[in-house]
Design a protein around this motif. Structure first.
Motif, PDB file in Angstrom:
ATOM      1  N   LEU A 138     -38.270  31.875  -3.663  1.00 50.70           N
ATOM      2  CA  LEU A 138     -37.431  30.595  -3.747  1.00 50.70           C
ATOM      3  C   LEU A 138     -35.964  30.905  -4.479  1.00 50.70           C
ATOM      4  O   LEU A 138     -35.173  30.537  -3.757  1.00 50.70           O
ATOM      5  N   GLN A 139     -35.957  31.671  -5.363  1.00 49.27           N
ATOM      6  CA  GLN A 139     -34.516  32.241  -5.842  1.00 49.27           C
ATOM      7  C   GLN A 139     -33.719  32.799  -4.992  1.00 49.27           C
ATOM      8  O   GLN A 139     -32.425  32.571  -4.542  1.00 49.27           O
ATOM      9  N   LYS A 140     -34.293  33.576  -3.989  1.00 50.53           N
ATOM     10  CA  LYS A 140     -33.645  34.314  -3.103  1.00 50.53           C
ATOM     11  C   LYS A 140     -33.174  33.486  -1.915  1.00 50.53           C
ATOM     12  O   LYS A 140     -32.228  33.498  -1.275  1.00 50.53           O
ATOM     13  N   SER A 141     -33.908  32.461  -1.484  1.00 44.13           N
ATOM     14  CA  SER A 141     -33.758  31.472  -0.540  1.00 44.13           C
ATOM     15  C   SER A 141     -32.637  30.641  -0.828  1.00 44.13           C
ATOM     16  O   SER A 141     -31.841  30.224  -0.068  1.00 44.13           O
ATOM     17  N   LYS A 142     -32.731  30.242  -2.100  1.00 44.78           N
ATOM     18  CA  LYS A 142     -31.645  29.264  -2.841  1.00 44.78           C
ATOM     19  C   LYS A 142     -30.470  30.090  -2.705  1.00 44.78           C
ATOM     20  O   LYS A 142     -29.150  29.273  -2.297  1.00 44.78           O
ATOM     21  N   GLY A 144     -29.437  32.365  -0.744  1.00 48.60           N
ATOM     22  CA  GLY A 144     -28.964  32.376   0.693  1.00 48.60           C
ATOM     23  C   GLY A 144     -28.468  31.217   1.188  1.00 48.60           C
ATOM     24  O   GLY A 144     -27.137  31.206   1.991  1.00 48.60           O
ATOM     25  N   TYR A 145     -29.001  30.165   1.028  1.00 47.80           N
ATOM     26  CA  TYR A 145     -28.803  28.854   1.363  1.00 47.80           C
ATOM     27  C   TYR A 145     -27.255  28.527   0.846  1.00 47.80           C
ATOM     28  O   TYR A 145     -26.423  28.021   1.554  1.00 47.80           O
ATOM     29  N   HIS A 146     -27.226  28.706  -0.761  1.00 52.54           N
ATOM     30  CA  HIS A 146     -25.764  28.378  -1.395  1.00 52.54           C
ATOM     31  C   HIS A 146     -24.614  29.180  -0.605  1.00 52.54           C
ATOM     32  O   HIS A 146     -23.539  28.812  -0.232  1.00 52.54           O
ATOM     33  N   THR A 147     -25.200  30.429  -0.288  1.00 48.60           N
ATOM     34  CA  THR A 147     -24.021  31.246   0.432  1.00 48.60           C
ATOM     35  C   THR A 147     -23.504  30.786   1.787  1.00 48.60           C
ATOM     36  O   THR A 147     -22.266  30.839   2.164  1.00 48.60           O
ATOM     37  N   LYS A 148     -24.698  30.280   2.511  1.00 49.87           N
ATOM     38  CA  LYS A 148     -24.349  29.765   3.902  1.00 49.87           C
ATOM     39  C   LYS A 148     -23.286  28.623   3.620  1.00 49.87           C
ATOM     40  O   LYS A 148     -22.525  28.331   4.567  1.00 49.87           O
ATOM     41  N   CYS A 149     -23.712  27.633   2.814  1.00 48.24           N
ATOM     42  CA  CYS A 149     -22.880  26.328   2.570  1.00 48.24           C
ATOM     43  C   CYS A 149     -21.647  26.813   1.926  1.00 48.24           C
ATOM     44  O   CYS A 149     -20.694  26.296   2.344  1.00 48.24           O
ATOM     45  N   LEU A 150     -21.279  27.598   1.147  1.00 47.07           N
ATOM     46  CA  LEU A 150     -19.826  28.237   0.660  1.00 47.07           C
ATOM     47  C   LEU A 150     -19.149  28.661   1.976  1.00 47.07           C
ATOM     48  O   LEU A 150     -17.896  28.622   1.861  1.00 47.07           O
ATOM     49  N   GLU A 151     -19.847  29.530   2.996  1.00 50.92           N
ATOM     50  CA  GLU A 151     -19.035  30.058   4.031  1.00 50.92           C
ATOM     51  C   GLU A 151     -18.558  29.095   4.886  1.00 50.92           C
ATOM     52  O   GLU A 151     -17.458  28.981   5.567  1.00 50.92           O
ATOM     53  N   LEU A 152     -19.478  27.920   5.078  1.00 50.11           N
ATOM     54  CA  LEU A 152     -19.305  26.719   6.025  1.00 50.11           C
ATOM     55  C   LEU A 152     -17.939  25.997   5.355  1.00 50.11           C
ATOM     56  O   LEU A 152     -17.141  25.553   6.095  1.00 50.11           O
ATOM     57  N   LYS A 171     -26.370  28.171  10.783  1.00 52.19           N
ATOM     58  CA  LYS A 171     -26.755  29.330   9.763  1.00 52.19           C
ATOM     59  C   LYS A 171     -27.209  28.342   8.465  1.00 52.19           C
ATOM     60  O   LYS A 171     -28.200  28.698   7.799  1.00 52.19           O
ATOM     61  N   SER A 172     -26.087  27.502   7.867  1.00 49.89           N
ATOM     62  CA  SER A 172     -26.488  26.621   6.856  1.00 49.89           C
ATOM     63  C   SER A 172     -27.874  25.729   7.147  1.00 49.89           C
ATOM     64  O   SER A 172     -28.587  25.677   6.164  1.00 49.89           O
ATOM     65  N   LYS A 173     -27.670  25.505   8.169  1.00 52.65           N
ATOM     66  CA  LYS A 173     -29.185  24.514   8.381  1.00 52.65           C
ATOM     67  C   LYS A 173     -30.313  25.390   8.524  1.00 52.65           C
ATOM     68  O   LYS A 173     -31.296  24.739   7.797  1.00 52.65           O
ATOM     69  N   LYS A 174     -30.509  26.405   9.155  1.00 53.61           N
ATOM     70  CA  LYS A 174     -31.712  27.156   8.984  1.00 53.61           C
ATOM     71  C   LYS A 174     -31.947  27.769   7.624  1.00 53.61           C
ATOM     72  O   LYS A 174     -32.819  27.650   6.994  1.00 53.61           O
ATOM     73  N   ALA A 175     -30.768  28.026   6.843  1.00 54.11           N
ATOM     74  CA  ALA A 175     -31.002  28.401   5.514  1.00 54.11           C
ATOM     75  C   ALA A 175     -31.395  27.384   4.619  1.00 54.11           C
ATOM     76  O   ALA A 175     -32.384  27.523   3.463  1.00 54.11           O
ATOM     77  N   ALA A 176     -31.121  25.960   4.991  1.00 52.06           N
ATOM     78  CA  ALA A 176     -31.656  24.929   4.108  1.00 52.06           C
ATOM     79  C   ALA A 176     -33.024  24.668   4.388  1.00 52.06           C
ATOM     80  O   ALA A 176     -33.906  24.126   3.494  1.00 52.06           O
ATOM     81  N   GLU A 177     -33.415  24.685   5.814  1.00 51.58           N
ATOM     82  CA  GLU A 177     -34.698  24.629   6.240  1.00 51.58           C
ATOM     83  C   GLU A 177     -35.857  25.765   5.457  1.00 51.58           C
ATOM     84  O   GLU A 177     -36.842  25.266   4.992  1.00 51.58           O
ATOM     85  N   SER A 178     -35.213  26.933   5.609  1.00 49.24           N
ATOM     86  CA  SER A 178     -36.099  27.980   4.694  1.00 49.24           C
ATOM     87  C   SER A 178     -36.108  27.618   3.218  1.00 49.24           C
ATOM     88  O   SER A 178     -37.141  27.717   2.660  1.00 49.24           O
TER      89      SER A 178
END
Length: 343
Positions: A138-142, A144-152, A171-178
């Motif tokens: 969960l921590q790793k997925s979180k 990754g999701y924050h990273t994708k959002c920052l990139e967007l 990518k941000s959407k997939k990270a959010a789903e994960s």
């Protein structure tokens, strides 16, 4: 007494969900406490044994006390008191040894209980491990999701081409789903963990309460044993004090006179006596004079004459013999001899 129950919330999981380990190791520490209590009581038993031997030495010292003088009977009071004190502490040593056996017996039962509890809590251990794994995911997925959002957000601010924006949004959407999937898994595993942990916490509390009750019961036995001995020691001291009071000075002196007295007869009174010459020599013996003998005039030496006619008469009369074997002649015979010498 307030009812206090150990709950999962009392031991927050934290990053590593270590509440279970805290409770489990606390249970294991109970074994250490039991062993240390046994060692303490064993040391107390050794102290009592040493004290008992020391009191026995004092009793022997008192029995070897000098029997001379009026104080001699008091040593028996010391001896009896020291012997009784030695027995009191020897009895306490035996009670301590019995208590050690009870503690060791409880320790053996405690090990069996902990071993059984560990087997029963395998499910909780697995739940803890599963939660720790899901927490990591969960921590790793979180992240990754924050990273994708920052990139967007960065691409939007920079006015990046639409194609890049669409790619970043995907990518941000997939990270959010994960991330959402891991949240669901974590919550599901967390629910199982909480249920298992609640059951385990309740079991740990039951074990801990039983352990503390047993330990307090053992300490109570320890306290009662010492208390009983102190009562006995107090009785011995009271008896010692009473015996000292009962043996008065007059009694000590009377015993001395009874044991060492040389008699009750007093010397007879003596009065003054006038000197009187004894009629008989000292010892009541008569003094016998030796027969006066002149060489050549003995019976064997002189010639027979008219004087020999007196010999038969002398033989017919009783003769007296002195202590040295000399014949004691009558006074008239001596007078004849003296008259003969004067011729």
């Amino acid at each position: 007494m307030t009812d206090r129950t150990i709950k999962h919330g009392d031991f927050p999981a934290g990053e590593k969900n270590g509440g279970f380990d805290v409770l489990y190791h606390n249970m294991k520490h109970g074994q250490l406490a039991t062993k240390e209590l046994a060692e303490f009581v064993r040391e107390r038993a050794a102290v009592e044994e040493t004290y008992s031997k020391s009191m026995s030495k004092l009793a022997k010292m008192a029995s070897n006390g000098s029997q001379l003088g009026t104080f001699a009977p008091m040593w028996d009071v010391f001896r009896v008191s020291s012997d009784k004190l030695a027995l009191c502490h020897l009895e306490l040593m035996k009670k301590m040894n019995d208590l050690i056996r009870d503690i060791n017996k409880y320790g053996d039962e405690q090990v069996k209980t902990h071993r059984k509890t560990k087997e029963e809590m395998v499910g909780t251990v697995e739940a803890v491990q599963a939660l720790q794994v899901q927490s990591g995911h969960l921590q790793k997925s979180k992240e990754g999701y924050h990273t994708k959002c920052l990139e967007l957000d960065r691409l939007r601010k920079e006015g990046a081409p639409q194609k890049e924006l669409e790619k970043a949004e995907l990518k941000s959407k997939k990270a959010a789903e994960s991330f959402a999937l891991y949240i669901e898994k974590y919550n599901r595993v967390g629910g199982e963990f909480e249920q298992k942990m609640s059951e385990s916490a309740q079991r740990f509390q039951e074990i801990e309460e039983a352990h503390l009750r047993q330990m307090k019961q053992l300490i109570k036995s320890y306290s009662h044993s010492i208390e009983d001995t102190h009562v006995q020691v107090g009785q011995v001291h009271e008896e010692f004090k009473q015996n000292v009071e009962n043996i008065g000075i007059d009694i000590l002196i009377q015993r001395f006179t009874e044991q060492k007295g040389t008699g009750k007869e007093r010397p007879a009174s003596v009065g003054f006596e006038e000197y009187m010459a004894a009629l008989t020599p000292e010892g009541g013996k008569k003094t016998r004079a030796k027969a006066f003998r002149i060489p050549g005039l003995g019976k064997r030496d002189k010639e027979p004459d008219s004087t020999d006619s007196a010999v038969p008469e002398a033989l017919n009369s009783p003769l007296e013999v002195d202590d040295e074997g000399f014949v004691i002649r009558a006074d008239n015979t001596q007078n004849d001899i003296l008259s003969f010498l004067s011729i």
